[in-house]
Write a protein that holds these residues in place. Structure first.
Motif, PDB file in Angstrom:
ATOM      1  N   ARG A  82       0.994  -1.235   0.099  1.00  0.00           N
ATOM      2  CA  ARG A  82       0.005  -0.048  -0.054  1.00  0.00           C
ATOM      3  C   ARG A  82       0.638   1.224   0.092  1.00  0.00           C
ATOM      4  O   ARG A  82       0.498   2.075  -0.672  1.00  0.00           O
ATOM      5  CB  ARG A  82      -0.849   0.271   1.202  1.00  0.00           C
ATOM      6  N   PRO A  85       3.209   1.171  -3.703  1.00  0.00           N
ATOM      7  CA  PRO A  85       2.687   0.101  -4.888  1.00  0.00           C
ATOM      8  C   PRO A  85       3.495   0.127  -5.962  1.00  0.00           C
ATOM      9  O   PRO A  85       4.327   0.727  -6.432  1.00  0.00           O
ATOM     10  CB  PRO A  85       1.533   1.073  -5.490  1.00  0.00           C
ATOM     11  N   GLY A 127      -7.695  -9.113  -0.866  1.00  0.00           N
ATOM     12  CA  GLY A 127      -8.885  -8.636  -0.245  1.00  0.00           C
ATOM     13  C   GLY A 127      -9.732  -9.800   0.272  1.00  0.00           C
ATOM     14  O   GLY A 127     -10.890  -9.054   0.426  1.00  0.00           O
ATOM     15  N   HIS A 146      -6.921  -3.348   5.378  1.00  0.00           N
ATOM     16  CA  HIS A 146      -6.431  -2.431   4.679  1.00  0.00           C
ATOM     17  C   HIS A 146      -5.821  -3.177   3.364  1.00  0.00           C
ATOM     18  O   HIS A 146      -4.508  -3.216   3.224  1.00  0.00           O
ATOM     19  CB  HIS A 146      -5.235  -1.538   5.252  1.00  0.00           C
ATOM     20  N   ALA A 149      -4.145  -1.886  -2.997  1.00  0.00           N
ATOM     21  CA  ALA A 149      -4.816  -1.747  -4.083  1.00  0.00           C
ATOM     22  C   ALA A 149      -4.312  -2.580  -5.517  1.00  0.00           C
ATOM     23  O   ALA A 149      -4.810  -3.192  -6.500  1.00  0.00           O
ATOM     24  CB  ALA A 149      -5.077  -0.248  -4.520  1.00  0.00           C
ATOM     25  N   VAL A 150      -3.046  -2.798  -5.285  1.00  0.00           N
ATOM     26  CA  VAL A 150      -2.265  -3.530  -6.354  1.00  0.00           C
ATOM     27  C   VAL A 150      -1.611  -4.405  -5.578  1.00  0.00           C
ATOM     28  O   VAL A 150      -0.236  -4.250  -4.894  1.00  0.00           O
ATOM     29  CB  VAL A 150      -1.165  -2.532  -7.020  1.00  0.00           C
TER      30      VAL A 150
END
Length: 286
Positions: A82, A85, A127, A146, A149-150
């Motif tokens: 996070r 990235p 996730g 958390h 995203a990648v």
């Protein structure tokens, strides 16, 4: 084709900061850190290197599955991914069995533990909420608050045929240790494909590096590393390939590994001035 450099485990840990900053200003794409028993932790080393660089990908080579609960490992990797990235590659392996014995972490089935750890960590980093009642890993409704995203790629650091097939089946890449020449790299690639490895499965190959113009001095410099790795792989020291010799000879070894199927070649410099050897081979590769 990528080129990386390993931060040698025998160097003082505090020297990682200037080492990483120096590499960040070169054509090298990767910096790899290790996790060997008694040396330093790979997560803290990776976090340090990522924090003081801007573009390098930092590879973990490798975190032993028996020492790392998959939930905690995913938490650590997700945090790094996070904050930084696209700049992390996460290697997980069986661990050296004698080391695992010495810390009371021998796994009844190293293959099951590695496979289930890789599967669980990848799912958590995506996730997902993971429930797994495996032979070695047990998770009950665990997820990351958390997730990155990648998600970073998860690679398996393995050597033997069944483990190479396992890597092709469940990992996004494979890390081969020092001592794999072009022929063995090609054979490993075939085993990974047999396990289900597809296009995009990254093959990372480590190789010792020493650049010098005096053949006798080169032989003496690399001999301890050759003997040590030969014992690990069960081969003769003279059968351990190295990027050693003149800058041109070392560069030719790197090229031969790329041509054999390595996507990333990671140089492990031998000696007290590692960046001098890296600079010379980089000049030859240009």
């Amino acid at each position: 084709m990528r080129l990386g450099v390993m931060f040698e485990r025998d160097l003082p840990p505090e020297s990682l900061i200037p080492f990483a900053r120096s590499l960040d200003d070169t054509q090298v794409e990767d910096l790899w850190v290790v996790e060997d028993l008694g040396w330093t932790g790979s997560i803290s080393s990776a976090a340090t290197a990522l924090a003081v660089t801007e573009r390098l990908r930092v590879g973990i080579g490798i975190a032993p599955a028996p020492l790392r609960n998959p939930a905690l490992l995913a938490m650590e990797l997700g945090n790094l991914a996070r904050v930084h990235p696209h700049r992390l590659a996460a290697g997980i392996g069986h661990g050296v069995q004698d080391w695992m014995r010495r810390v009371g972490a021998l796994a009844p089935s190293p293959l099951a533990l590695l496979e289930e750890t890789v599967v669980a960590v990848r799912a958590l980093l995506r996730g997902e909420t993971v429930t797994l009642e495996g032979r070695a890993v047990r998770l009950d409704g665990v997820s990351l608050v958390h997730p990155p995203a990648v998600p970073p790629p998860v690679l398996a650091g393995v050597v033997r045929p069944r483990s190479l097939e396992l890597s092709g089946r469940v990992a996004q890449g494979t890390i081969l240790p020092e001592g794999f020449g072009p022929e063995r790299v090609g054979e490993a690639r075939e085993m990974i494909v047999a396990g289900g490895g597809k296009d995009g499965h990254e093959l990372v190959v480590f190789v010792h590096l020493y650049v010098g113009d005096d053949p006798e001095r080169v032989r003496e410099a690399v001999r301890p590393a050759a003997v040590g790795q030969a014992g690990f792989l069960g081969v003769a020291p003279e059968d351990v390939p190295m990027a050693a010799g003149s800058a041109g000879e070392a560069a030719d070894v790197v090229r031969s590994l790329w041509e054999a199927g390595a996507d990333t070649v990671v140089l492990r410099p031998v000696g007290p001035e590692p960046l001098e050897h890296v600079d010379r081979v980089l000049a030859a590769l240009r």
